[in-house]
Structure formats: structure tokens, C-alpha cells
Motif scaffolding. Structure first.
Motif, PDB file in Angstrom:
ATOM      1  N   ALA A  34       1.019  -1.194   0.048  1.00 32.40           N
ATOM      2  CA  ALA A  34       0.095  -0.080  -0.046  1.00 32.40           C
ATOM      3  C   ALA A  34       0.914   1.305  -0.097  1.00 32.40           C
ATOM      4  CB  ALA A  34      -1.049   0.003   1.188  1.00 32.40           C
ATOM      5  N   LEU A  35       2.211   1.164   0.156  1.00 32.97           N
ATOM      6  CA  LEU A  35       3.279   2.375   0.287  1.00 32.97           C
ATOM      7  C   LEU A  35       2.852   3.151  -1.231  1.00 32.97           C
ATOM      8  CD1 LEU A  35       6.361   1.186   1.766  1.00 32.97           C
ATOM      9  CD2 LEU A  35       4.613   2.830   2.686  1.00 32.97           C
ATOM     10  N   PRO A  36       2.841   2.599  -2.283  1.00 31.56           N
ATOM     11  CA  PRO A  36       2.590   3.618  -3.501  1.00 31.56           C
ATOM     12  C   PRO A  36       1.173   4.219  -3.533  1.00 31.56           C
ATOM     13  CG  PRO A  36       3.416   1.330  -4.230  1.00 31.56           C
ATOM     14  CD  PRO A  36       3.104   1.101  -2.790  1.00 31.56           C
ATOM     15  N   TYR A  37       0.247   3.804  -2.843  1.00 29.54           N
ATOM     16  CA  TYR A  37      -1.047   4.627  -2.927  1.00 29.54           C
ATOM     17  C   TYR A  37      -0.702   5.511  -1.697  1.00 29.54           C
ATOM     18  CZ  TYR A  37      -5.810   6.032  -2.008  1.00 29.54           C
ATOM     19  OH  TYR A  37      -6.920   6.774  -2.106  1.00 29.54           O
ATOM     20  N   TYR A  38      -0.086   5.464  -0.534  1.00 26.86           N
ATOM     21  CA  TYR A  38       0.086   6.187   0.402  1.00 26.86           C
ATOM     22  C   TYR A  38       0.916   7.442  -0.420  1.00 26.86           C
ATOM     23  CZ  TYR A  38       1.888   8.441   4.644  1.00 26.86           C
ATOM     24  OH  TYR A  38       2.316   9.483   5.417  1.00 26.86           O
ATOM     25  N   GLY A  39       1.754   7.291  -1.279  1.00 30.74           N
ATOM     26  CA  GLY A  39       2.715   8.331  -1.822  1.00 30.74           C
ATOM     27  C   GLY A  39       1.735   9.048  -2.923  1.00 30.74           C
ATOM     28  N   TYR A  40       0.738   8.524  -3.445  1.00 30.91           N
ATOM     29  CA  TYR A  40      -0.080   8.941  -4.410  1.00 30.91           C
ATOM     30  C   TYR A  40      -1.264   9.969  -3.693  1.00 30.91           C
ATOM     31  CZ  TYR A  40      -4.382   9.169  -7.174  1.00 30.91           C
ATOM     32  OH  TYR A  40      -5.764   9.820  -7.880  1.00 30.91           O
ATOM     33  N   TRP A  41      -1.711   9.225  -2.469  1.00 29.77           N
ATOM     34  CA  TRP A  41      -2.574  10.201  -1.499  1.00 29.77           C
ATOM     35  C   TRP A  41      -1.980  11.332  -1.098  1.00 29.77           C
ATOM     36  CZ3 TRP A  41      -2.615  11.375   3.345  1.00 29.77           C
ATOM     37  CH2 TRP A  41      -3.631  11.866   3.925  1.00 29.77           C
ATOM     38  N   ASN A  42      -0.711  11.356  -0.615  1.00 31.76           N
ATOM     39  CA  ASN A  42      -0.018  12.535  -0.186  1.00 31.76           C
ATOM     40  C   ASN A  42      -0.020  13.632  -0.870  1.00 31.76           C
ATOM     41  OD1 ASN A  42       1.313  13.621   2.188  1.00 31.76           O
ATOM     42  ND2 ASN A  42       3.153  13.150   0.992  1.00 31.76           N
ATOM     43  N   VAL A  43       0.546  13.251  -2.091  1.00 30.31           N
ATOM     44  CA  VAL A  43       0.660  14.216  -3.123  1.00 30.31           C
ATOM     45  C   VAL A  43      -0.775  14.940  -3.638  1.00 30.31           C
ATOM     46  CG1 VAL A  43       1.172  14.766  -5.581  1.00 30.31           C
ATOM     47  CG2 VAL A  43       2.694  13.520  -4.080  1.00 30.31           C
ATOM     48  N   LYS A  44      -1.831  14.103  -3.725  1.00 31.35           N
ATOM     49  CA  LYS A  44      -2.916  14.412  -3.995  1.00 31.35           C
ATOM     50  C   LYS A  44      -3.870  15.390  -2.979  1.00 31.35           C
ATOM     51  CE  LYS A  44      -7.434  12.583  -5.658  1.00 31.35           C
ATOM     52  NZ  LYS A  44      -8.535  11.362  -5.556  1.00 31.35           N
ATOM     53  N   TYR A  45      -3.478  14.941  -1.831  1.00 26.78           N
ATOM     54  CA  TYR A  45      -4.122  15.875  -0.707  1.00 26.78           C
ATOM     55  C   TYR A  45      -3.853  17.125  -0.790  1.00 26.78           C
ATOM     56  CZ  TYR A  45      -5.198  17.014   3.957  1.00 26.78           C
ATOM     57  OH  TYR A  45      -5.764  17.859   5.154  1.00 26.78           O
ATOM     58  N   PHE A  46      -2.306  17.356  -0.816  1.00 29.71           N
ATOM     59  CA  PHE A  46      -1.741  18.618  -0.811  1.00 29.71           C
ATOM     60  C   PHE A  46      -2.242  19.510  -1.899  1.00 29.71           C
ATOM     61  CE2 PHE A  46       0.658  16.767   2.721  1.00 29.71           C
ATOM     62  CZ  PHE A  46       0.794  17.893   3.402  1.00 29.71           C
ATOM     63  N   ALA A  47      -1.947  18.692  -3.129  1.00 30.72           N
ATOM     64  CA  ALA A  47      -2.298  19.541  -4.316  1.00 30.72           C
ATOM     65  C   ALA A  47      -3.901  20.036  -4.315  1.00 30.72           C
ATOM     66  CB  ALA A  47      -2.142  18.814  -5.598  1.00 30.72           C
ATOM     67  N   SER A  48      -4.824  19.176  -3.749  1.00 32.30           N
ATOM     68  CA  SER A  48      -6.127  19.524  -3.636  1.00 32.30           C
ATOM     69  C   SER A  48      -6.276  20.610  -2.471  1.00 32.30           C
ATOM     70  CB  SER A  48      -7.084  18.307  -3.374  1.00 32.30           C
ATOM     71  OG  SER A  48      -6.823  17.206  -4.368  1.00 32.30           O
ATOM     72  N   ASN A  49      -5.548  20.915  -1.620  1.00 28.14           N
ATOM     73  CA  ASN A  49      -5.682  21.961  -0.653  1.00 28.14           C
ATOM     74  C   ASN A  49      -4.800  23.273  -0.859  1.00 28.14           C
ATOM     75  OD1 ASN A  49      -7.684  20.704   1.137  1.00 28.14           O
ATOM     76  ND2 ASN A  49      -6.420  19.046   1.075  1.00 28.14           N
ATOM     77  N   LEU A  50      -4.446  23.232  -2.004  1.00 26.27           N
ATOM     78  CA  LEU A  50      -3.660  24.809  -2.281  1.00 26.27           C
ATOM     79  C   LEU A  50      -4.653  25.679  -2.954  1.00 26.27           C
ATOM     80  CD1 LEU A  50      -0.665  22.969  -3.556  1.00 26.27           C
ATOM     81  CD2 LEU A  50      -0.874  24.098  -1.392  1.00 26.27           C
ATOM     82  N   GLN A  51      -4.423  26.636  -2.642  1.00 21.18           N
ATOM     83  CA  GLN A  51      -4.811  28.112  -3.245  1.00 21.18           C
ATOM     84  C   GLN A  51      -3.711  29.094  -3.500  1.00 21.18           C
ATOM     85  OE1 GLN A  51      -7.789  29.560  -0.888  1.00 21.18           O
ATOM     86  NE2 GLN A  51      -9.207  27.832  -1.250  1.00 21.18           N
ATOM     87  N   VAL A  52      -3.984  29.856  -4.536  1.00 25.78           N
ATOM     88  CA  VAL A  52      -3.135  31.076  -4.870  1.00 25.78           C
ATOM     89  C   VAL A  52      -3.947  32.267  -4.157  1.00 25.78           C
ATOM     90  CG1 VAL A  52      -2.125  32.381  -6.568  1.00 25.78           C
ATOM     91  CG2 VAL A  52      -2.046  30.019  -6.888  1.00 25.78           C
ATOM     92  N   ARG A  53      -3.492  33.013  -3.255  1.00 27.97           N
ATOM     93  CA  ARG A  53      -4.122  34.203  -2.856  1.00 27.97           C
ATOM     94  C   ARG A  53      -4.297  35.393  -3.541  1.00 27.97           C
ATOM     95  NH1 ARG A  53      -0.342  34.970   2.587  1.00 27.97           N
ATOM     96  NH2 ARG A  53      -0.417  32.902   3.203  1.00 27.97           N
ATOM     97  N   GLY A  54      -5.257  35.760  -3.606  1.00 24.22           N
ATOM     98  CA  GLY A  54      -5.765  37.010  -4.561  1.00 24.22           C
ATOM     99  C   GLY A  54      -5.705  36.433  -5.922  1.00 24.22           C
ATOM    100  N   GLU A  55      -6.159  37.272  -6.990  1.00 30.79           N
ATOM    101  CA  GLU A  55      -6.243  36.846  -8.395  1.00 30.79           C
ATOM    102  C   GLU A  55      -5.313  37.231  -9.267  1.00 30.79           C
ATOM    103  OE1 GLU A  55     -10.093  37.998  -9.997  1.00 30.79           O
ATOM    104  OE2 GLU A  55     -11.033  37.852  -7.960  1.00 30.79           O
ATOM    105  N   LEU A  56      -4.805  36.335 -10.029  1.00 28.48           N
ATOM    106  CA  LEU A  56      -3.571  36.201 -10.808  1.00 28.48           C
ATOM    107  C   LEU A  56      -4.095  37.358 -12.214  1.00 28.48           C
ATOM    108  CD1 LEU A  56      -2.050  32.738 -11.137  1.00 28.48           C
ATOM    109  CD2 LEU A  56      -1.289  34.587 -10.007  1.00 28.48           C
ATOM    110  N   ALA A  57      -3.259  38.180 -12.480  1.00 31.32           N
ATOM    111  CA  ALA A  57      -3.777  39.189 -13.953  1.00 31.32           C
ATOM    112  C   ALA A  57      -3.381  38.113 -15.193  1.00 31.32           C
ATOM    113  CB  ALA A  57      -2.655  40.062 -13.788  1.00 31.32           C
ATOM    114  N   ALA A  58      -4.083  38.316 -15.909  1.00 35.64           N
ATOM    115  CA  ALA A  58      -4.241  37.443 -17.163  1.00 35.64           C
ATOM    116  C   ALA A  58      -3.096  37.830 -18.199  1.00 35.64           C
ATOM    117  CB  ALA A  58      -5.679  37.586 -17.973  1.00 35.64           C
TER     118      ALA A  58
END
Length: 105
Positions: free
Chosen positions: A81-105
Motif C-alpha cells: 500500500a506504500l505507492p498508494y500512500y505516496g499518491y494520496w499524499n501528493v493528491k491531498y496537498f495539491a487538492s488543498n492549495l490556493q493562490v492568494r488573490g487573483e492572477l492577472a491574465a
């Protein structure tokens, strides 16, 4: 094109990491999920996207419970199950990230 810049420092990272490794030894590995959580969170939240900081919105409580479950599952499955743990770890962090404010186009 939007620039991405890392603003962290090796000194701060190494001091905290050494402390967390020692804490993990003293707690017989119980602090390992926090070491993983802190390390990953540090690298993501020390990024700036177009001069706007990254913010992590996840909670350690949720991360800790799922990590312990996946670590126990990895022990029971002799590491399968270690590969899934690694996958879940990256997915958890990537899913909980936000860029503060809005980016200019």
C-alpha cells in the motif's frame, strides 16, 4: 507567462526537520506523519505564483488520521500500500492549495 518562485530557506527547513526527526525517534515513529505533513506543506507554502503566495487549506487532523490508516495498511500488506500512500499524499496537498488573490491574465 507567470513566474513561480521558491522563497524558503535551507536554514529554517533544516533546523525544524532535525527537530521533527528527533521527535519521531522519541515517539517511536508516531510523529512521522507530522514530519511528512510539515515538510510537504513547507515546500508548497513557500512558493509564490506571480508574486502571490500559495496557501494550504488542509488540516493536520485529517491528514494524520488517513496517514496512520495508510501506514497500518502498508504494514499489514507488507508494503504493497506504500505507492498508494505516496499518491494520496501528493493528491491531498495539491487538492488543498490556493493562490492568494487573483492572477492577472
Amino acid at each position: 507567462m507567470t513566474n513561480i518562485r521558491f522563497t524558503g530557506s535551507f536554514g529554517h527547513f533544516s533546523i525544524v526537520s532535525i527537530g521533527l526527526v528527533l521527535l519521531s525517534i522519541v515517539t517511536l515513529g508516531l510523529a512521522l506523519p507530522y514530519l511528512s505533513y510539515w515538510t510537504t506543506r513547507y515546500f508548497f507554502t513557500e512558493l509564490e505564483v506571480g508574486n502571490r503566495p500559495i496557501e494550504f487549506t488542509g488540516s493536520f487532523g485529517e491528514y494524520f488520521l488517513v496517514s496512520l490508516g495508510l501506514i497500518l495498511l502498508s504494514i499489514v500488506t507488507l508494503g504493497l500500500a506504500l505507492p498508494y500512500y505516496g499518491y494520496w499524499n501528493v493528491k491531498y496537498f495539491a487538492s488543498n492549495l490556493q493562490v492568494r488573490g487573483e492572477l492577472a491574465a
